[in-house]
Design a protein around this motif. Structure first.
Motif, PDB file in Angstrom:
ATOM      1  N   ILE A   1       2.711   2.436  -6.795  1.00 17.13           N
ATOM      2  CA  ILE A   1       2.613   2.415  -5.340  1.00 17.13           C
ATOM      3  C   ILE A   1       2.807   3.835  -4.810  1.00 17.13           C
ATOM      4  N   SER A   2       1.974   4.265  -3.890  1.00 20.26           N
ATOM      5  CA  SER A   2       2.196   5.545  -3.222  1.00 20.26           C
ATOM      6  C   SER A   2       3.554   5.490  -2.533  1.00 20.26           C
ATOM      7  N   SER A   3       4.405   6.492  -2.784  1.00 15.68           N
ATOM      8  CA  SER A   3       5.793   6.386  -2.327  1.00 15.68           C
ATOM      9  C   SER A   3       6.305   7.701  -1.748  1.00 15.68           C
TER      10      SER A   3
ATOM     11  N   VAL B   1      -0.560   9.886   3.600  1.00 14.03           N
ATOM     12  CA  VAL B   1      -0.474   9.278   2.266  1.00 14.03           C
ATOM     13  C   VAL B   1      -1.266   7.974   2.224  1.00 14.03           C
ATOM     14  N   LEU B   2      -1.185   7.181   3.283  1.00 14.47           N
ATOM     15  CA  LEU B   2      -1.978   5.949   3.332  1.00 14.47           C
ATOM     16  C   LEU B   2      -3.468   6.245   3.244  1.00 14.47           C
ATOM     17  N   ASN B   3      -3.909   7.291   3.931  1.00 10.52           N
ATOM     18  CA  ASN B   3      -5.343   7.617   3.999  1.00 10.52           C
ATOM     19  C   ASN B   3      -5.851   8.299   2.730  1.00 10.52           C
ATOM     20  N   ASN B   4      -5.013   9.129   2.116  1.00 10.22           N
ATOM     21  CA  ASN B   4      -5.474   9.963   1.002  1.00 10.22           C
ATOM     22  C   ASN B   4      -4.921   9.565  -0.366  1.00 10.22           C
ATOM     23  N   GLY B   5      -3.853   8.773  -0.381  1.00 10.60           N
ATOM     24  CA  GLY B   5      -3.222   8.441  -1.644  1.00 10.60           C
ATOM     25  C   GLY B   5      -2.501   9.646  -2.233  1.00 10.60           C
ATOM     26  N   LEU B   6      -1.917   9.451  -3.408  1.00  8.81           N
ATOM     27  CA  LEU B   6      -1.219  10.521  -4.117  1.00  8.81           C
ATOM     28  C   LEU B   6      -1.691  10.553  -5.567  1.00  8.81           C
TER      29      LEU B   6
ATOM     30  N   ASP C   1       0.820  -1.215   0.000  1.00  9.54           N
ATOM     31  CA  ASP C   1       0.000   0.000   0.000  1.00  9.54           C
ATOM     32  C   ASP C   1       0.851   1.261   0.000  1.00  9.54           C
ATOM     33  N   LEU C   2       2.087   1.139   0.449  1.00  5.93           N
ATOM     34  CA  LEU C   2       2.973   2.292   0.539  1.00  5.93           C
ATOM     35  C   LEU C   2       4.419   1.819   0.443  1.00  5.93           C
TER      36      LEU C   2
ATOM     37  N   LYS D   1      -1.685  10.228  -9.487  1.00  9.12           N
ATOM     38  CA  LYS D   1      -0.971   9.260 -10.314  1.00  9.12           C
ATOM     39  C   LYS D   1       0.348   9.849 -10.824  1.00  9.12           C
TER      40      LYS D   1
END
Length: 259
Positions: free
Chosen positions: A127-129, A157-162, A94-95, A164
């Motif tokens: 992957i969100s990084s 970042v885990l909660n909201n994402g980034l 996930d991250l 693309k």
């Protein structure tokens, strides 16, 4: 039904035994299941290098209780590629977090950094990084003032994402400066002015040692360099699309006389 616990891939470029990665995995343990894949030795300045033409080794190690860890004979980018292909297989993490690097990765340093290239590779994989770096090269660096920021930024970042194709480049000031807060910044316009000292080894053969200084060109107060110099955590949204979009229209106006 209980929500499945997220998974975080932890990587770095200072090597699997570096103090910075221990801090990072300890903070990530508070948020998710952690898997560590890191180089078996220092890989600073490797940029986005990958291993071609020789074998890669991936060995499980037991350094910290309850953490699934692997050491890799390759580069930081190799670590991410192998983790995705051989460890996570059908389900990506996930991250992906990289660091904590001993030394800053602001401005032009992002191009040379193995820490940031590992995070870039994570973003390429979808992957969100995040790449984390601290203004302290010492092996005994004090990370105590940045722990809560690492956890908070990662949780966001885990909660909201980034968006693309985007990752975060996060730099922390030295503990002596304290932390005044967080600034969302742009990458500073600057470059290294290199000098190469000519030295002689014990066998009377010449060799060269790179030195130099960083030249901060624009002095903008909205940059990562300004933020760090003034005691702020800098967060730069970074992308791996290196197209100079603003130059396309001008290039289309050129007349290419092909004979």
């Amino acid at each position: 039904m209980a929500k499945e616990k997220p998974t975080i891939l932890v990587v770095n470029d200072d090597g699997i035994t570096a103090p910075g990665i221990k801090v990072l995995l300890e903070e990530m343990q508070k948020l998710a299941r952690v898997v560590v894949v890191a180089p078996d030795g220092p890989q600073s300045g490797m940029g986005h290098a990958i291993t071609i033409g020789k074998p890669l080794r991936l060995d499980k190690v037991d350094l910290y209780p309850g953490i699934e860890m692997y050491k890799c004979s390759g580069t930081p980018v190799d670590c991410v590629k192998l983790a995705v292909d051989r460890i996570f297989k059908d389900k990506k993490p996930d991250l992906c977090v990289s660091g904590v690097n001993h030394g800053l990765n602001y401005s032009i340093n992002v191009l040379y950094s193995g820490t940031m290239s590992a995070a870039v590779e994570g973003a390429i994989e979808g992957i969100s990084s995040i790449g984390f770096s601290l203004d302290d090269f010492s092996h005994e660096a004090d990370f105590s003032h940045i722990r809560s920021y690492i956890s908070s930024i990662s949780e966001q970042v885990l909660n909201n994402g980034l968006p693309k194709g985007t990752l975060l480049n996060v730099n922390f000031p030295h503990i002596d400066k304290g932390i005044q807060g967080i600034k969302i910044c742009r990458q500073a316009n600057g470059n290294w002015v290199e000098e190469f000292e000519n030295r002689v080894d014990p066998y009377s053969r010449d060799y060269y040692w790179m030195t130099g200084r960083y030249d901060w060109v624009d002095r903008g107060e909205d940059t990562d360099v300004f933020a760090i110099n003034n005691g702020y955590v800098s967060i730069v949204p970074t992308q791996f699309d290196m197209t100079a979009h603003h130059a396309i229209q001008e290039l289309n106006s050129w007349s290419f006389d092909i004979k």
